[in-house]
Design an enzyme around this catalytic site. Structure first.
Site, PDB file in Angstrom:
ATOM      1  N   ARG A  43     -11.000  -3.190   1.455  1.00 49.61           N
ATOM      2  CA  ARG A  43     -11.278  -3.391   0.032  1.00 49.61           C
ATOM      3  C   ARG A  43     -10.287  -4.339  -0.640  1.00 49.61           C
ATOM      4  O   ARG A  43     -10.663  -5.119  -1.514  1.00 49.61           O
ATOM      5  CB  ARG A  43     -11.277  -2.051  -0.697  1.00 49.61           C
ATOM      6  CG  ARG A  43     -12.368  -1.104  -0.237  1.00 49.61           C
ATOM      7  CD  ARG A  43     -13.729  -1.686  -0.571  1.00 49.61           C
ATOM      8  NE  ARG A  43     -14.784  -0.822  -0.095  1.00 49.61           N
ATOM      9  CZ  ARG A  43     -15.334   0.162  -0.813  1.00 49.61           C
ATOM     10  NH1 ARG A  43     -14.927   0.396  -2.038  1.00 49.61           N
ATOM     11  NH2 ARG A  43     -16.276   0.913  -0.313  1.00 49.61           N
TER      12      ARG A  43
ATOM     13  N   ILE B 165       1.546  -8.556   2.135  1.00 53.65           N
ATOM     14  CA  ILE B 165       1.575  -7.487   1.136  1.00 53.65           C
ATOM     15  C   ILE B 165       1.139  -6.172   1.782  1.00 53.65           C
ATOM     16  O   ILE B 165       0.802  -5.216   1.082  1.00 53.65           O
ATOM     17  CB  ILE B 165       0.630  -7.794  -0.059  1.00 53.65           C
ATOM     18  CG1 ILE B 165      -0.694  -8.358   0.447  1.00 53.65           C
ATOM     19  CG2 ILE B 165       1.261  -8.748  -1.044  1.00 53.65           C
ATOM     20  CD1 ILE B 165      -1.872  -7.649  -0.026  1.00 53.65           C
TER      21      ILE B 165
ATOM     22  N   GLU C 226      12.724  -2.176   5.531  1.00 51.63           N
ATOM     23  CA  GLU C 226      13.023  -2.160   4.095  1.00 51.63           C
ATOM     24  C   GLU C 226      13.592  -0.792   3.694  1.00 51.63           C
ATOM     25  O   GLU C 226      13.260   0.215   4.340  1.00 51.63           O
ATOM     26  CB  GLU C 226      11.752  -2.472   3.285  1.00 51.63           C
ATOM     27  CG  GLU C 226      10.646  -1.444   3.418  1.00 51.63           C
ATOM     28  CD  GLU C 226       9.361  -1.867   2.696  1.00 51.63           C
ATOM     29  OE1 GLU C 226       8.887  -2.992   2.930  1.00 51.63           O
ATOM     30  OE2 GLU C 226       8.857  -1.050   1.913  1.00 51.63           O
TER      31      GLU C 226
ATOM     32  N   HIS D  60       8.579  -4.612  -2.568  1.00 51.46           N
ATOM     33  CA  HIS D  60       7.424  -3.720  -2.366  1.00 51.46           C
ATOM     34  C   HIS D  60       6.840  -3.253  -3.705  1.00 51.46           C
ATOM     35  O   HIS D  60       6.795  -2.049  -3.993  1.00 51.46           O
ATOM     36  CB  HIS D  60       7.837  -2.517  -1.501  1.00 51.46           C
ATOM     37  CG  HIS D  60       6.666  -1.873  -0.812  1.00 51.46           C
ATOM     38  ND1 HIS D  60       6.743  -1.308   0.432  1.00 51.46           N
ATOM     39  CD2 HIS D  60       5.384  -1.702  -1.202  1.00 51.46           C
ATOM     40  CE1 HIS D  60       5.566  -0.814   0.775  1.00 51.46           C
ATOM     41  NE2 HIS D  60       4.721  -1.046  -0.213  1.00 51.46           N
ATOM     42  N   ILE D  61       6.392  -4.230  -4.488  1.00 47.18           N
ATOM     43  CA  ILE D  61       5.911  -3.906  -5.843  1.00 47.18           C
ATOM     44  C   ILE D  61       4.457  -4.322  -6.065  1.00 47.18           C
ATOM     45  O   ILE D  61       3.991  -4.382  -7.206  1.00 47.18           O
ATOM     46  CB  ILE D  61       6.794  -4.558  -6.939  1.00 47.18           C
ATOM     47  CG1 ILE D  61       6.853  -6.078  -6.781  1.00 47.18           C
ATOM     48  CG2 ILE D  61       8.188  -3.940  -6.934  1.00 47.18           C
ATOM     49  CD1 ILE D  61       7.490  -6.800  -7.965  1.00 47.18           C
TER      50      ILE D  61
ATOM     51  N   ARG E 105       2.436  -4.205   5.230  1.00 47.02           N
ATOM     52  CA  ARG E 105       3.534  -3.331   5.635  1.00 47.02           C
ATOM     53  C   ARG E 105       4.558  -4.145   6.384  1.00 47.02           C
ATOM     54  O   ARG E 105       4.200  -5.069   7.141  1.00 47.02           O
ATOM     55  CB  ARG E 105       3.032  -2.248   6.599  1.00 47.02           C
ATOM     56  CG  ARG E 105       2.486  -1.000   5.957  1.00 47.02           C
ATOM     57  CD  ARG E 105       3.579  -0.170   5.287  1.00 47.02           C
ATOM     58  NE  ARG E 105       3.031   0.997   4.622  1.00 47.02           N
ATOM     59  CZ  ARG E 105       2.570   1.032   3.374  1.00 47.02           C
ATOM     60  NH1 ARG E 105       2.607  -0.059   2.632  1.00 47.02           N
ATOM     61  NH2 ARG E 105       2.109   2.138   2.854  1.00 47.02           N
TER      62      ARG E 105
HETATM   63  C1  8YV Z   1       3.062   2.056  -2.732  1.00 39.71           C
HETATM   64  C2  8YV Z   1       1.850   0.905  -0.887  1.00 39.71           C
HETATM   65  O1  8YV Z   1       3.490   1.777  -3.982  1.00 39.71           O
HETATM   66  O2  8YV Z   1      -0.145   2.016  -1.388  1.00 39.71           O
HETATM   67  C3  8YV Z   1       0.602   1.607  -0.519  1.00 39.71           C
HETATM   68  O3  8YV Z   1       0.347   1.756   0.688  1.00 39.71           O
HETATM   69  O4  8YV Z   1       2.488   0.353  -0.065  1.00 39.71           O
HETATM   70  C4  8YV Z   1       2.276   0.865  -2.299  1.00 39.71           C
HETATM   71  O5  8YV Z   1       1.175   0.799  -3.118  1.00 39.71           O
HETATM   72  C5  8YV Z   1       4.220   2.358  -1.847  1.00 39.71           C
HETATM   73  O6  8YV Z   1       3.718   3.126  -0.796  1.00 39.71           O
HETATM   74  C6  8YV Z   1       5.333   3.080  -2.569  1.00 39.71           C
HETATM   75  O7  8YV Z   1       5.022   4.428  -2.744  1.00 39.71           O
END
Ligand code: 8YV
Length: 339
Positions: free
Chosen positions: A160, A240, A271, A289-290, A242
């Site tokens: 998605r 964006i 990280e 990671h934002i 992992r």
């Molecule tokens: C989170 C993310 O903010 O949803 C995910 O998998 O990586 C981010 O949206 C992160 O996991 C921090 O909690």
């Protein structure tokens, strides 16, 4: 007087969201953001009926060992590589994540990194803030970047979020290629204006390659030295998804040696520590990671975690029907939800 069930929240969360939880249960929310060791997690989870955790909290079989009480564990994120879902299932714990709510915000952010990396926004701002513009005699041909419009966008992992990124490409008049385990239904491909190609083809053709894969053992270093070598020297890589999907050391080398033009990274191997070689480079935009961190989306994610916990514990309008479970069959093994 009935004793309230207990829910542990592993980090500070929006007060109004916690207040909604506290209408039904006894909330034990950590006041400080910090990682928890396996021993701490084991102890915390042993004394509660539900918990809300996030990526830095690793919940595996050892953490759950001997836990007879925990019923629900809600993860603040769509990715859940911090959870051993099989172990949770074995322990009779319902796990949940936060899909959908963050799709559009994360897609926006992927574009922010593509544009910033291509047009050198970070480096230019650092230069300006360092006071170097005044008196620099900046030339007409300084600060040249890469165009985004009209180029080829490659998306690796077309769930998605990948689709939301692809839909935005129409406004930039881009060709969209994708690689995914399975082909998207034709109407979705048409809406995204996206064409399925093999991974080598994607690497060769993309001017912008955006990674939106889940992190699994198979996807570790899905982009390493060999893959980077197949990409255009003028290409931009955006991660964006992992940390660990990209071999950060190999990426830093490629960026340093001019074998890849630029990168935009929101996630990193290991990280919050970032590979030191990446920190030295000007052709990479780095953020902590934002991608999902917009006002509305982070609040929405927290609310979904609370909805899952309350529903699993038998409270509220959706009692017994958590909205986004990862292992819903676990609930069949429970007796009537506690109320
Ligand atoms: C989170 C993310 O903010 O949803 C995910 O998998 O990586 C981010 O949206 C992160 O996991 C921090 O909690």
């Amino acid at each position: 007087m009935t004793v309230k069930l207990k829910v542990w929240v592993s980090r500070p969360l929006f007060p109004e969201v916690l207040a909604r939880l506290a209408e039904y249960v006894d909330v034990q929310a950590e006041a400080v953001e910090r990682p928890h060791s396996a021993a701490e997690l084991k102890e915390k989870l042993a004394g509660v009926d539900g918990a809300i955790v996030a990526l830095s909290d690793r919940v595996d079989a050892s953490v759950l060992e001997g836990n007879r009480r925990l019923k629900v564990l809600a993860n603040l994120g769509v990715g859940y590589n911090n959870l051993d879902v099989e172990a949770l299932t074995r322990a009779g714990v319902l796990a949940s994540n936060t899909p959908e709510v963050l799709n559009e915000s994360v897609a926006d952010y992927a574009w922010a990194l593509m544009l910033a990396a291509a047009r050198r926004v970070g480096a230019a701002e650092r230069w300006l803030r360092a006071g170097q513009w005044a008196g620099s005699r900046m030339r007409f041909d300084d600060w040249l970047g890469l165009d985004v419009h009209g180029r080829t966008l490659g998306i690796l992992g077309m769930g998605r979020i990948g689709q939301a990124i692809a839909r935005r490409a129409a406004g930039f008049d881009m060709r969209v290629l994708y690689h995914n385990r399975s082909r998207l239904p034709e109407p979705v491909e048409r809406e995204c204006r996206a064409t399925l190609v093999g991974k080598p083809e994607l690497l060769r053709q993309a001017d912008f390659l955006v990674l939106v894969l889940p992190f699994t053992p198979e996807n570790r270093h899905a982009i390493g030295a060999a893959e980077l070598a197949q990409m255009k020297r003028t290409a931009v890589l955006v991660n964006i998804a992992r940390g660990g999907i990209v071999d950060d050391a190999a990426l830093a080398e490629a960026l340093r040696d001019g074998r890849l033009a630029a990168a935009g990274l929101d996630v990193f191997e290991g990280e919050p520590v970032v590979h030191p070689d990446l920190l030295l480079l000007d052709n990479v935009v780095l953020s902590p990671h934002i991608a999902s961190a917009s006002e509305d989306t982070r609040r929405g994610m927290a609310n979904i975690a609370v909805d899952n916990v309350l529903a699993a514990l038998g409270y509220g309008e959706a009692a017994g029907k958590p909205p986004t479970p990862l292992n819903p069959a676990v609930m069949n093994r429970w007796k009537a939800p506690k109320a």
